[in-house]
Design a protein around this motif. Structure first.
Motif, PDB file in Angstrom:
ATOM      1  N   MET A   1      68.538 135.933  51.415  1.00 43.92           N
ATOM      2  CA  MET A   1      69.776 136.637  51.680  1.00 43.92           C
ATOM      3  C   MET A   1      70.425 136.070  52.950  1.00 43.92           C
ATOM      4  N   LEU A   2      71.723 135.928  52.905  1.00 41.59           N
ATOM      5  CA  LEU A   2      72.509 135.482  54.047  1.00 41.59           C
ATOM      6  C   LEU A   2      73.125 136.703  54.709  1.00 41.59           C
ATOM      7  N   SER A   3      72.935 136.815  56.009  1.00 42.62           N
ATOM      8  CA  SER A   3      73.508 137.921  56.769  1.00 42.62           C
ATOM      9  C   SER A   3      74.303 137.355  57.944  1.00 42.62           C
ATOM     10  N   VAL A  17      87.971 132.324  63.978  1.00 45.43           N
ATOM     11  CA  VAL A  17      87.167 133.302  63.233  1.00 45.43           C
ATOM     12  C   VAL A  17      86.989 134.498  64.150  1.00 45.43           C
ATOM     13  N   ASP A  18      87.344 135.676  63.649  1.00 49.19           N
ATOM     14  CA  ASP A  18      87.378 136.878  64.490  1.00 49.19           C
ATOM     15  C   ASP A  18      86.428 137.957  63.980  1.00 49.19           C
ATOM     16  N   ASP A  19      85.240 138.021  64.555  1.00 47.30           N
ATOM     17  CA  ASP A  19      84.285 139.108  64.312  1.00 47.30           C
ATOM     18  C   ASP A  19      83.986 139.288  62.814  1.00 47.30           C
ATOM     19  N   LEU A  20      83.613 138.197  62.146  1.00 51.34           N
ATOM     20  CA  LEU A  20      83.340 138.205  60.706  1.00 51.34           C
ATOM     21  C   LEU A  20      81.908 138.652  60.434  1.00 51.34           C
ATOM     22  N   SER A  21      81.751 139.630  59.556  1.00 50.02           N
ATOM     23  CA  SER A  21      80.431 140.090  59.132  1.00 50.02           C
ATOM     24  C   SER A  21      80.427 140.249  57.614  1.00 50.02           C
ATOM     25  N   PHE A  22      79.377 139.763  56.972  1.00 53.85           N
ATOM     26  CA  PHE A  22      79.182 139.979  55.538  1.00 53.85           C
ATOM     27  C   PHE A  22      77.751 139.621  55.177  1.00 53.85           C
ATOM     28  N   THR A  23      77.314 140.057  54.015  1.00 53.36           N
ATOM     29  CA  THR A  23      76.013 139.656  53.488  1.00 53.36           C
ATOM     30  C   THR A  23      76.220 139.059  52.109  1.00 53.36           C
ATOM     31  N   ASP A  24      75.315 138.181  51.749  1.00 50.13           N
ATOM     32  CA  ASP A  24      75.361 137.514  50.451  1.00 50.13           C
ATOM     33  C   ASP A  24      73.938 137.459  49.934  1.00 50.13           C
ATOM     34  N   ASP A  25      73.688 138.098  48.827  1.00 49.90           N
ATOM     35  CA  ASP A  25      72.352 138.121  48.236  1.00 49.90           C
ATOM     36  C   ASP A  25      72.085 136.846  47.447  1.00 49.90           C
ATOM     37  N   SER A  26      70.821 136.588  47.232  1.00 48.11           N
ATOM     38  CA  SER A  26      70.463 135.455  46.376  1.00 48.11           C
ATOM     39  C   SER A  26      70.913 135.761  44.953  1.00 48.11           C
ATOM     40  N   GLY A  27      71.311 134.710  44.253  1.00 44.67           N
ATOM     41  CA  GLY A  27      71.779 134.864  42.880  1.00 44.67           C
ATOM     42  C   GLY A  27      73.225 135.293  42.758  1.00 44.67           C
ATOM     43  N   VAL A  28      73.933 135.342  43.881  1.00 42.21           N
ATOM     44  CA  VAL A  28      75.321 135.815  43.907  1.00 42.21           C
ATOM     45  C   VAL A  28      76.206 134.724  44.493  1.00 42.21           C
ATOM     46  N   GLY A  56      78.300 135.896  68.071  1.00 50.92           N
ATOM     47  CA  GLY A  56      77.795 136.335  66.788  1.00 50.92           C
ATOM     48  C   GLY A  56      76.728 135.375  66.291  1.00 50.92           C
ATOM     49  N   HIS A  57      76.172 135.666  65.130  1.00 48.99           N
ATOM     50  CA  HIS A  57      75.110 134.827  64.583  1.00 48.99           C
ATOM     51  C   HIS A  57      74.982 135.067  63.072  1.00 48.99           C
ATOM     52  N   PHE A  58      74.118 134.276  62.455  1.00 51.61           N
ATOM     53  CA  PHE A  58      73.794 134.501  61.052  1.00 51.61           C
ATOM     54  C   PHE A  58      72.316 134.235  60.847  1.00 51.61           C
ATOM     55  N   ARG A  59      71.783 134.876  59.820  1.00 51.18           N
ATOM     56  CA  ARG A  59      70.386 134.695  59.423  1.00 51.18           C
ATOM     57  C   ARG A  59      70.345 134.396  57.932  1.00 51.18           C
ATOM     58  N   PHE A  60      69.399 133.535  57.578  1.00 51.91           N
ATOM     59  CA  PHE A  60      69.151 133.277  56.166  1.00 51.91           C
ATOM     60  C   PHE A  60      67.688 133.588  55.895  1.00 51.91           C
ATOM     61  N   ASP A  61      67.453 134.541  55.009  1.00 52.56           N
ATOM     62  CA  ASP A  61      66.105 135.043  54.721  1.00 52.56           C
ATOM     63  C   ASP A  61      65.365 135.394  56.010  1.00 52.56           C
ATOM     64  N   GLY A  62      66.092 136.000  56.941  1.00 56.44           N
ATOM     65  CA  GLY A  62      65.506 136.456  58.197  1.00 56.44           C
ATOM     66  C   GLY A  62      65.431 135.415  59.289  1.00 56.44           C
ATOM     67  N   GLU A  63      65.652 134.151  58.961  1.00 55.27           N
ATOM     68  CA  GLU A  63      65.566 133.052  59.925  1.00 55.27           C
ATOM     69  C   GLU A  63      66.937 132.851  60.582  1.00 55.27           C
ATOM     70  N   GLY A  66      71.926 128.146  62.688  1.00 55.94           N
ATOM     71  CA  GLY A  66      72.778 127.580  63.718  1.00 55.94           C
ATOM     72  C   GLY A  66      72.538 126.094  63.880  1.00 55.94           C
ATOM     73  N   VAL A  67      73.171 125.537  64.885  1.00 53.47           N
ATOM     74  CA  VAL A  67      73.113 124.099  65.133  1.00 53.47           C
ATOM     75  C   VAL A  67      71.678 123.616  65.319  1.00 53.47           C
ATOM     76  N   ASP A  68      70.846 124.411  65.955  1.00 54.00           N
ATOM     77  CA  ASP A  68      69.478 123.989  66.257  1.00 54.00           C
ATOM     78  C   ASP A  68      68.435 124.456  65.243  1.00 54.00           C
ATOM     79  N   SER A  69      68.846 125.084  64.184  1.00 54.41           N
ATOM     80  CA  SER A  69      67.910 125.642  63.215  1.00 54.41           C
ATOM     81  C   SER A  69      67.618 124.676  62.075  1.00 54.41           C
ATOM     82  N   ILE A  70      66.629 123.827  62.266  1.00 49.18           N
ATOM     83  CA  ILE A  70      66.248 122.859  61.243  1.00 49.18           C
ATOM     84  C   ILE A  70      65.722 123.573  59.999  1.00 49.18           C
ATOM     85  N   LYS A  71      64.995 124.679  60.172  1.00 48.99           N
ATOM     86  CA  LYS A  71      64.434 125.402  59.024  1.00 48.99           C
ATOM     87  C   LYS A  71      65.534 125.834  58.055  1.00 48.99           C
TER      88      LYS A  71
END
Length: 193
Positions: A1-3, A17-28, A56-63, A66-71
């Motif tokens: 899931m993307l958060s 980009v001004d204070d954007l928040s959304f989630t995207d589930d897998s398969g969508v 702000g930030h984002f997580r993918f499957d809890g991880e 960003g620029v430094d996130s190789i995972k």
């Protein structure tokens, strides 16, 4: 899931980009729809890890991404809005480079690459330098590169720009296939249809 949480990006005095928040589930497939200049591509570049957010930030499957996130980057396929191909590499060399970067074994990437290039109707040009491709062919090659490693997060920024009607249908189908196998897909476009 993307958060995505409170994502903001400023270019000096311009708020892109001004204070954007959304989630995207897998398969969508989640669509970012808006006019040119509203921040869609900036958002996609941040999610791809090629640009930092101002806040702000984002997580993918809890991880944390960003620029430094190789995972997260190793699980992401990105069709950028412009560029995305090296003019002095052939289409096939692009596919091999992608395979090496993502650690896809030779038998698998070769088969997958052939299938994608054929589906996108650019297999006849695979031995040609990408600098000789038309704009639409370059967009199709960008799609093939992004899709080849079967990413868990697929970012498609204006993937239909300059692509013929049959190519639009093919790319749409490939994005749907990715979502159907469980990928999280974010599509940006200014085209309402």
């Amino acid at each position: 899931m993307l958060s995505v949480e409170h994502l903001t990006r400023r270019y000096r005095k311009v708020l892109a980009v001004d204070d954007l928040s959304f989630t995207d589930d897998s398969g969508v497939i989640t669509g970012l729809l808006g006019h040119n200049g509203c921040g869609k591509s900036t958002t996609m570049r941040i999610l791809a890890g090629s640009m930092s957010a101002t806040s702000g930030h984002f997580r993918f499957d809890g991880e944390l991404g960003g620029v430094d996130s190789i995972k997260v980057k190793m699980r992401t396929g990105y069709i950028p809005d412009i560029g995305g191909v090296f003019p002095r590499l052939t289409g096939w060399e692009h596919m091999e480079l992608c395979a090496r970067l993502f650690g896809v074994p030779a038998p698998q990437w070769r088969t997958r690459s052939r299938d994608l290039l054929e589906a996108l109707q650019i297999s006849d040009a695979a031995a040609n330098l990408a600098g000789t491709y038309s704009h639409g062919m370059g967009r199709k090659l960008s799609a093939a590169i992004a899709l080849m490693p079967r990413p868990d997060l697929l970012l498609a920024d204006e993937p239909f720009d300059g692509v013929d009607a049959e190519g639009v249908a093919t790319i749409s189908g490939l994005l749907r296939e990715a979502a159907d196998r469980g990928a999280t897909v974010v599509l940006s476009t200014h085209l309402l249809d």
